[in-house]
Design an enzyme around this catalytic site. Structure first.
Site, mmCIF file in Angstrom:
data_model
loop_
_atom_site.group_PDB
_atom_site.id
_atom_site.type_symbol
_atom_site.label_atom_id
_atom_site.label_comp_id
_atom_site.label_asym_id
_atom_site.label_seq_id
_atom_site.Cartn_x
_atom_site.Cartn_y
_atom_site.Cartn_z
ATOM 1 N N ASP A 64 -44.882 -32.324 -49.964
ATOM 2 C CA ASP A 64 -44.518 -33.458 -49.046
ATOM 3 C C ASP A 64 -46.062 -33.931 -47.643
ATOM 4 O O ASP A 64 -46.629 -32.604 -48.028
ATOM 5 C CB ASP A 64 -43.302 -32.954 -48.388
ATOM 6 C CG ASP A 64 -42.447 -31.548 -48.404
ATOM 7 O OD1 ASP A 64 -43.770 -31.226 -48.212
ATOM 8 O OD2 ASP A 64 -41.500 -31.660 -48.759
ATOM 9 N N ASN A 130 -29.053 -28.139 -43.734
ATOM 10 C CA ASN A 130 -28.449 -29.135 -43.216
ATOM 11 C C ASN A 130 -28.093 -30.140 -44.800
ATOM 12 O O ASN A 130 -27.743 -30.473 -45.324
ATOM 13 C CB ASN A 130 -29.025 -30.226 -42.457
ATOM 14 C CG ASN A 130 -30.301 -30.614 -43.002
ATOM 15 O OD1 ASN A 130 -30.676 -30.330 -44.209
ATOM 16 N ND2 ASN A 130 -30.558 -31.473 -41.965
ATOM 17 N N HIS A 132 -30.823 -30.488 -46.827
ATOM 18 C CA HIS A 132 -32.239 -31.266 -47.120
ATOM 19 C C HIS A 132 -33.113 -31.162 -48.363
ATOM 20 O O HIS A 132 -32.961 -28.927 -48.327
ATOM 21 C CB HIS A 132 -32.928 -31.827 -46.332
ATOM 22 C CG HIS A 132 -33.545 -30.728 -45.621
ATOM 23 N ND1 HIS A 132 -33.290 -30.108 -44.530
ATOM 24 C CD2 HIS A 132 -34.970 -29.995 -45.776
ATOM 25 C CE1 HIS A 132 -35.083 -29.535 -44.217
ATOM 26 N NE2 HIS A 132 -35.449 -29.515 -44.879
ATOM 27 N N GLU A 137 -33.542 -35.744 -45.961
ATOM 28 C CA GLU A 137 -32.948 -35.633 -45.238
ATOM 29 C C GLU A 137 -30.894 -36.163 -45.191
ATOM 30 O O GLU A 137 -30.758 -37.222 -46.056
ATOM 31 C CB GLU A 137 -32.488 -36.268 -43.538
ATOM 32 C CG GLU A 137 -34.162 -35.140 -43.239
ATOM 33 C CD GLU A 137 -34.508 -34.067 -42.410
ATOM 34 O OE1 GLU A 137 -33.217 -33.818 -42.741
ATOM 35 O OE2 GLU A 137 -35.131 -34.120 -42.074
#
Length: 252
Positions: A64, A130, A132, A137
């Site tokens: 990314d 979380n 990800h 996400e």
């Protein structure tokens, strides 16, 4: 899914790097490795830098990049990789998405095509608190390809430590999609600290759900997870025993 729980936190990076090195040495004809950024792989890259294994046959592709940051921006992932790995290891080729492009969606399509053309032999991953993976996400479809994503506030806050202020953290990123990641032949996920424990428990012992993107890895044929005791703290006793035994066998 296989996993190891290292005895001491400081051994996490070395064990993870040795698993990568096995693939590098095993494939002198050529290898494509998917690379991650953030805090999870930093120790792995430090071990890599020290070892200086011959990587002139290795191509790397990063997961990314922040939208809006040029490759030479001090907080871009181009710069991150240059400072933590590329300046010390000679690769055949290295690719990172171009975040400063005028059309991030077009860049996403270009990068997806590049990744498909190369084919990833082993993908290095971290995991967010979380759940990800990369910048996928919660709520991201499991079949998503490389795309532009809006970063959640929790992810931006977690990444603030790399910036001067929260306001400086970009709000969007170009990221390989979950579907793209799942096409890698092998996956190596590295996680440490109690902050990741809930996500690790959900990933390994919960149902596969887009609420925790990493749970999709349950469906991959060849995943190795390397954890320290804190990251593994919420796993079942049986899972802990299995992970510790796997580590003991690996170290023999």
């Amino acid at each position: 899914m296989k996993w190891m729980i290292v005895e001491k936190a400081e051994e996490l990076a070395n064990v993870s790097y040795q698993l990568l090195k096995q693939e590098i040495v095993r494939h002198p004809e050529g290898l494509t490795i998917g690379l991650a950024t953030g805090s999870s792989p930093l120790g792995v890259y430090e071990e890599w830098r020290k070892d200086r294994v011959d990587c002139r046959h290795v191509t790397t592709v990063n997961l990314d990049e922040y939208v809006g940051l040029s490759p030479d921006h001090p907080h871009s992932y181009h710069t991150f990789m240059q400072e933590h790995l590329f300046d010390a290891v000679d690769f055949k080729e290295s690719y990172v998405p171009i975040g400063s492009t005028a059309d991030p969606r077009e860049e996403s399509d270009r990068y997806e095509a590049l990744v498909r053309q190369l084919g990833i032999d082993i993908q290095l991953l971290g995991i967010g608190s979380n759940g990800h993976i990369a910048f996928n996400e919660p709520g991201t479809p499991f079949d998503a390809k490389t795309h532009v994503t809006k970063l959640t506030e929790s992810t931006r806050q977690a990444n603030q430590r790399f910036f001067d202020r929260l306001e400086d953290v970009p709000t969007e990123a170009i990221t390989m999609g979950i579907g793209t990641i799942m096409e890698a032949k092998k996956i190596l996920l590295v996680a440490s600290s109690e902050r990741k424990a809930e996500a690790i428990r959900d990933m390994m012992e919960g149902p596969a759900t887009t609420d925790c993107p990493a749970t999709i890895l349950q469906r991959h044929a060849d995943v190795m997870v390397v954890l320290d005791e804190e990251a593994a703290s919420l796993l079942s006793d049986e899972a802990k025993r299995t992970g510790r035994a796997a580590y003991t066998n690996f170290m023999k």
